[in-house]
Scaffold this motif. Structure first.
Motif, PDB file in Angstrom:
ATOM      1  N   MET A   1       0.849  -1.198   0.000  1.00 62.49           N
ATOM      2  CA  MET A   1       0.000   0.000   0.000  1.00 62.49           C
ATOM      3  C   MET A   1       0.880   1.241   0.000  1.00 62.49           C
ATOM      4  O   MET A   1       1.932   1.265   0.644  1.00 62.49           O
ATOM      5  CB  MET A   1      -0.906  -0.019   1.231  1.00 62.49           C
ATOM      6  N   PHE A   2       0.447   2.288  -0.684  1.00 60.51           N
ATOM      7  CA  PHE A   2       1.175   3.547  -0.788  1.00 60.51           C
ATOM      8  C   PHE A   2       2.581   3.339  -1.368  1.00 60.51           C
ATOM      9  O   PHE A   2       3.576   3.764  -0.790  1.00 60.51           O
ATOM     10  CB  PHE A   2       1.278   4.243   0.568  1.00 60.51           C
ATOM     11  N   LYS A   3       2.636   2.658  -2.497  1.00 64.40           N
ATOM     12  CA  LYS A   3       3.926   2.469  -3.172  1.00 64.40           C
ATOM     13  C   LYS A   3       4.403   3.775  -3.804  1.00 64.40           C
ATOM     14  O   LYS A   3       5.598   3.992  -3.961  1.00 64.40           O
ATOM     15  CB  LYS A   3       3.803   1.381  -4.239  1.00 64.40           C
ATOM     16  N   LYS A   4       3.441   4.644  -4.173  1.00 65.29           N
ATOM     17  CA  LYS A   4       3.795   5.917  -4.796  1.00 65.29           C
ATOM     18  C   LYS A   4       2.991   7.043  -4.147  1.00 65.29           C
ATOM     19  O   LYS A   4       1.765   6.994  -4.079  1.00 65.29           O
ATOM     20  CB  LYS A   4       3.520   5.879  -6.301  1.00 65.29           C
ATOM     21  N   ILE A   5       3.712   8.048  -3.653  1.00 66.43           N
ATOM     22  CA  ILE A   5       3.085   9.193  -2.994  1.00 66.43           C
ATOM     23  C   ILE A   5       3.489  10.475  -3.717  1.00 66.43           C
ATOM     24  O   ILE A   5       4.660  10.633  -4.083  1.00 66.43           O
ATOM     25  CB  ILE A   5       3.511   9.273  -1.509  1.00 66.43           C
ATOM     26  N   LEU A   6       2.529  11.368  -3.916  1.00 70.30           N
ATOM     27  CA  LEU A   6       2.808  12.623  -4.602  1.00 70.30           C
ATOM     28  C   LEU A   6       2.509  13.799  -3.669  1.00 70.30           C
ATOM     29  O   LEU A   6       1.428  13.891  -3.082  1.00 70.30           O
ATOM     30  CB  LEU A   6       1.954  12.752  -5.866  1.00 70.30           C
ATOM     31  N   ILE A   7       3.484  14.708  -3.560  1.00 73.53           N
ATOM     32  CA  ILE A   7       3.307  15.958  -2.804  1.00 73.53           C
ATOM     33  C   ILE A   7       3.143  17.100  -3.807  1.00 73.53           C
ATOM     34  O   ILE A   7       3.978  17.258  -4.705  1.00 73.53           O
ATOM     35  CB  ILE A   7       4.518  16.242  -1.892  1.00 73.53           C
ATOM     36  N   ILE A   8       2.101  17.863  -3.662  1.00 73.34           N
ATOM     37  CA  ILE A   8       1.864  19.023  -4.530  1.00 73.34           C
ATOM     38  C   ILE A   8       1.860  20.271  -3.648  1.00 73.34           C
ATOM     39  O   ILE A   8       0.901  20.522  -2.911  1.00 73.34           O
ATOM     40  CB  ILE A   8       0.539  18.905  -5.301  1.00 73.34           C
ATOM     41  N   ASP A   9       2.953  21.042  -3.711  1.00 75.53           N
ATOM     42  CA  ASP A   9       3.091  22.195  -2.825  1.00 75.53           C
ATOM     43  C   ASP A   9       4.155  23.134  -3.400  1.00 75.53           C
ATOM     44  O   ASP A   9       5.184  22.684  -3.895  1.00 75.53           O
ATOM     45  CB  ASP A   9       3.504  21.718  -1.423  1.00 75.53           C
ATOM     46  N   ASP A  10       3.917  24.422  -3.326  1.00 75.48           N
ATOM     47  CA  ASP A  10       4.876  25.379  -3.882  1.00 75.48           C
ATOM     48  C   ASP A  10       5.981  25.763  -2.894  1.00 75.48           C
ATOM     49  O   ASP A  10       6.850  26.577  -3.209  1.00 75.48           O
ATOM     50  CB  ASP A  10       4.152  26.648  -4.380  1.00 75.48           C
ATOM     51  N   ASP A  11       5.960  25.161  -1.703  1.00 77.07           N
ATOM     52  CA  ASP A  11       7.011  25.405  -0.711  1.00 77.07           C
ATOM     53  C   ASP A  11       8.099  24.336  -0.873  1.00 77.07           C
ATOM     54  O   ASP A  11       7.972  23.216  -0.361  1.00 77.07           O
ATOM     55  CB  ASP A  11       6.411  25.357   0.703  1.00 77.07           C
ATOM     56  N   ALA A  12       9.158  24.664  -1.598  1.00 80.16           N
ATOM     57  CA  ALA A  12      10.196  23.687  -1.935  1.00 80.16           C
ATOM     58  C   ALA A  12      10.880  23.114  -0.697  1.00 80.16           C
ATOM     59  O   ALA A  12      11.180  21.918  -0.634  1.00 80.16           O
ATOM     60  CB  ALA A  12      11.230  24.330  -2.853  1.00 80.16           C
ATOM     61  N   ARG A  13      11.131  23.953   0.285  1.00 79.31           N
ATOM     62  CA  ARG A  13      11.817  23.476   1.501  1.00 79.31           C
ATOM     63  C   ARG A  13      10.931  22.478   2.260  1.00 79.31           C
ATOM     64  O   ARG A  13      11.411  21.436   2.719  1.00 79.31           O
ATOM     65  CB  ARG A  13      12.158  24.665   2.400  1.00 79.31           C
ATOM     66  N   ASP A  47      -0.839   6.519  -5.118  1.00 77.05           N
ATOM     67  CA  ASP A  47      -1.700   5.898  -4.114  1.00 77.05           C
ATOM     68  C   ASP A  47      -2.159   6.888  -3.048  1.00 77.05           C
ATOM     69  O   ASP A  47      -3.208   6.722  -2.441  1.00 77.05           O
ATOM     70  CB  ASP A  47      -0.940   4.748  -3.419  1.00 77.05           C
ATOM     71  N   LEU A  48      -1.349   7.915  -2.814  1.00 76.32           N
ATOM     72  CA  LEU A  48      -1.657   8.904  -1.792  1.00 76.32           C
ATOM     73  C   LEU A  48      -1.161  10.272  -2.236  1.00 76.32           C
ATOM     74  O   LEU A  48      -0.083  10.382  -2.833  1.00 76.32           O
ATOM     75  CB  LEU A  48      -0.988   8.519  -0.452  1.00 76.32           C
ATOM     76  N   TYR A  49      -1.951  11.301  -1.932  1.00 76.65           N
ATOM     77  CA  TYR A  49      -1.622  12.663  -2.358  1.00 76.65           C
ATOM     78  C   TYR A  49      -1.592  13.587  -1.144  1.00 76.65           C
ATOM     79  O   TYR A  49      -2.489  13.548  -0.291  1.00 76.65           O
ATOM     80  CB  TYR A  49      -2.651  13.177  -3.371  1.00 76.65           C
ATOM     81  N   ILE A  50      -0.556  14.400  -1.067  1.00 73.36           N
ATOM     82  CA  ILE A  50      -0.453  15.432  -0.037  1.00 73.36           C
ATOM     83  C   ILE A  50      -0.463  16.763  -0.773  1.00 73.36           C
ATOM     84  O   ILE A  50       0.471  17.075  -1.534  1.00 73.36           O
ATOM     85  CB  ILE A  50       0.836  15.267   0.791  1.00 73.36           C
ATOM     86  N   ILE A  51      -1.519  17.570  -0.592  1.00 69.66           N
ATOM     87  CA  ILE A  51      -1.752  18.727  -1.467  1.00 69.66           C
ATOM     88  C   ILE A  51      -1.954  20.004  -0.650  1.00 69.66           C
ATOM     89  O   ILE A  51      -2.722  20.029   0.324  1.00 69.66           O
ATOM     90  CB  ILE A  51      -2.990  18.490  -2.364  1.00 69.66           C
ATOM     91  N   ARG A  52      -1.286  21.060  -1.074  1.00 67.02           N
ATOM     92  CA  ARG A  52      -1.498  22.385  -0.485  1.00 67.02           C
ATOM     93  C   ARG A  52      -2.835  22.935  -1.000  1.00 67.02           C
ATOM     94  O   ARG A  52      -3.080  22.993  -2.206  1.00 67.02           O
ATOM     95  CB  ARG A  52      -0.371  23.322  -0.886  1.00 67.02           C
ATOM     96  N   LEU A  53      -3.725  23.297  -0.094  1.00 62.95           N
ATOM     97  CA  LEU A  53      -5.034  23.809  -0.478  1.00 62.95           C
ATOM     98  C   LEU A  53      -4.923  25.277  -0.890  1.00 62.95           C
ATOM     99  O   LEU A  53      -4.568  26.147  -0.082  1.00 62.95           O
ATOM    100  CB  LEU A  53      -6.015  23.677   0.698  1.00 62.95           C
ATOM    101  N   ASP A  54      -5.218  25.544  -2.163  1.00 62.61           N
ATOM    102  CA  ASP A  54      -5.305  26.924  -2.658  1.00 62.61           C
ATOM    103  C   ASP A  54      -6.176  26.908  -3.913  1.00 62.61           C
ATOM    104  O   ASP A  54      -6.679  25.856  -4.320  1.00 62.61           O
ATOM    105  CB  ASP A  54      -3.918  27.525  -2.923  1.00 62.61           C
ATOM    106  N   ASP A  55      -6.334  28.045  -4.511  1.00 63.64           N
ATOM    107  CA  ASP A  55      -7.221  28.141  -5.680  1.00 63.64           C
ATOM    108  C   ASP A  55      -6.747  27.272  -6.837  1.00 63.64           C
ATOM    109  O   ASP A  55      -7.551  26.772  -7.625  1.00 63.64           O
ATOM    110  CB  ASP A  55      -7.322  29.598  -6.141  1.00 63.64           C
TER     111      ASP A  55
END
Length: 412
Positions: A1-13, A47-55
């Motif tokens: 489970m969760f073999k691939k995770i994607l982070i979508i965020d404009d904060d590079a650090r 499998d899982l997404y971590i996303i910054r909430l914005d427009d």
């Protein structure tokens, strides 16, 4: 489970820290992007997404939740309006990232969702609507769900050895056939708090009723209608406490040197196995094992080599035994094996094989020197209580030593 995770965020650090944290703790593939250059359809492979909430991310969040994907939202806004907006999506959780601990918070949620894939929750309620609502909520947390419409059905499921193992029970109070109060009493009579946590969900706020449930063994009580966040927090806390108890108990029953179970485990498990064998009319055997001349090994080569010898012998013996056999380090250089459904003649043959395997498998000290180690074994198969059988096996083991060592003795 969760073999691939994607982070979508404009904060590079933040992306970099979170990516490394998750990859280290879960050993999974984590990708991080600042902007959404790809089409939404091309992002559905994760499998899982971590996303910054914005427009800019509203459309992708909607698409992913519509596709029943696991989503964790992150935001710097800590206000009621933002919370209500987040809760309008069917996401697994959210984190306010305005502190240094934010990366750890997100990582813990990911690990919790990962571990939830191994959890099965039994929901007991006579309302199909409630069963459906709870199931959707638990599924968003990556948990498996079993539904039962009354206490009698739930009890049958728990008693069925072929049913999937249940990690937590959520029950209503008022139900036909068998109500929640009686179900809790029946469950707690068989399962301990850490074995099977119980959460009662009821529309009643009567403090007397709540105290009655807690007195007969419920781990927690929550009234309907409930806030989803509180509901899941109580479930996660109950599961976490149960896991901690199991971990502590496992550590207490494990020999830290060899990795085998220890004397404490043997007495708890051994009693149950012998009782079951007696009821089923089966023959079981106990073998007491002692390393020959172990004191001279420590005196000659030192305790470090002595420890290696114990580990070596434990690993050598394990290869010969069945999965059903209970093999423990009893203390010092003594080991004990309980062989369920194994009569005397068969047990002697198994122990002779163990004895020969140890004798012909020397411990390699270095490239030039091997240490030959032997063991003496006593076997008894006369079904008595654990202490009596251990005493008999111990007596036979000393007879094996007196008669020349490196052998098996049984006089049953």
């Amino acid at each position: 489970m969760f073999k691939k995770i994607l982070i979508i965020d404009d904060d590079a650090r933040f992306n970099f820290s979170l990516q490394k944290n998750i990859e280290t703790s879960l050993e999974t593939d984590v990708s991080a992007v600042k902007d959404l250059d790809e089409k939404i359809e091309d992002l559905l492979e994760y499998d899982l997404y971590i996303i910054r909430l914005d427009d800019k991310t509203v459309d992708i969040i909607t698409k992913l939740t519509d596709e029943d994907k696991f989503v964790i939202l992150i935001t710097k806004q800590d206000n009621k309006e933002t919370r209500e907006k987040i809760l309008s999506y069917n996401v697994s959780d959210y984190v306010v990232t305005n502190s240094r601990a934010s990366v750890d918070f997100v990582s813990k949620i990911v690990k919790r969702l990962y571990s939830n894939s191994k959890k099965t929750i039994l929901i007991v309620d006579d309302s199909k609507l409630v069963l459906t609502q709870m199931s959707i909520l638990l599924s968003s947390q990556n948990m498996h769900v079993v539904q039962c419409s009354d206490g009698e059905e739930a009890w049958k499921h728990l008693e069925n050895s072929n049913s999937k193992k249940i990690d937590l029970v959520i029950t209503d109070y008022e139900m036909p056939k068998l109500n929640g109060y009686e179900l809790v009493k029946m469950i707690r009579a068989k399962y301990s708090f850490e074995e099977l946590p119980l959460l009662v969900v009821s529309g009643s706020e009567d403090t007397y009723m709540i105290s009655r449930f807690l007195k007969v063994g419920a781990n927690d009580y929550i009234t309907k209608p409930f806030i989803n966040e509180e509901f899941m927090s109580r479930i996660n806390n109950s599961l976490l406490i149960a896991d901690m108890f199991k971990k502590i108990k496992g550590m207490a029953m494990t020999d830290q040197l060899t990795g085998l179970h220890n004397r404490l485990y043997f007495y708890e498990a051994g009693v149950k196995v012998l009782e079951n064998a007696s009821r089923a009319g089966q023959h079981s055997s106990i073998a007491m094992i002692d390393i020959d001349d172990f004191k001279s090994v420590n005196d000659t080569y030192g305790h470090e080599v002595g420890d290696k010898a114990l580990i070596h012998i434990a690993n050598t013996i394990k290869k010969v035994l069945r999965r059903s056999d209970i093999f423990v380090r009893f203390g010092g250089e003594e080991f004990v094996i309980l062989l369920p459904n194994c009569p005397n003649k068969q047990a002697i043959k198994v122990m002779q094989k163990v004895c020969k395997s140890v004798a012909k498998t020397p411990l390699e000290l270095n490239s030039d020197k091997n240490l030959r180690i032997t063991i003496s074994i006593g076997v008894t198969s006369i079904l008595k209580d654990v202490d009596a059988m251990l005493e008999t096996a111990d007596k036979y083991m000393y007879e094996a030593k007196k008669s020349g060592k490196n052998r098996v003795v049984s006089k049953d």
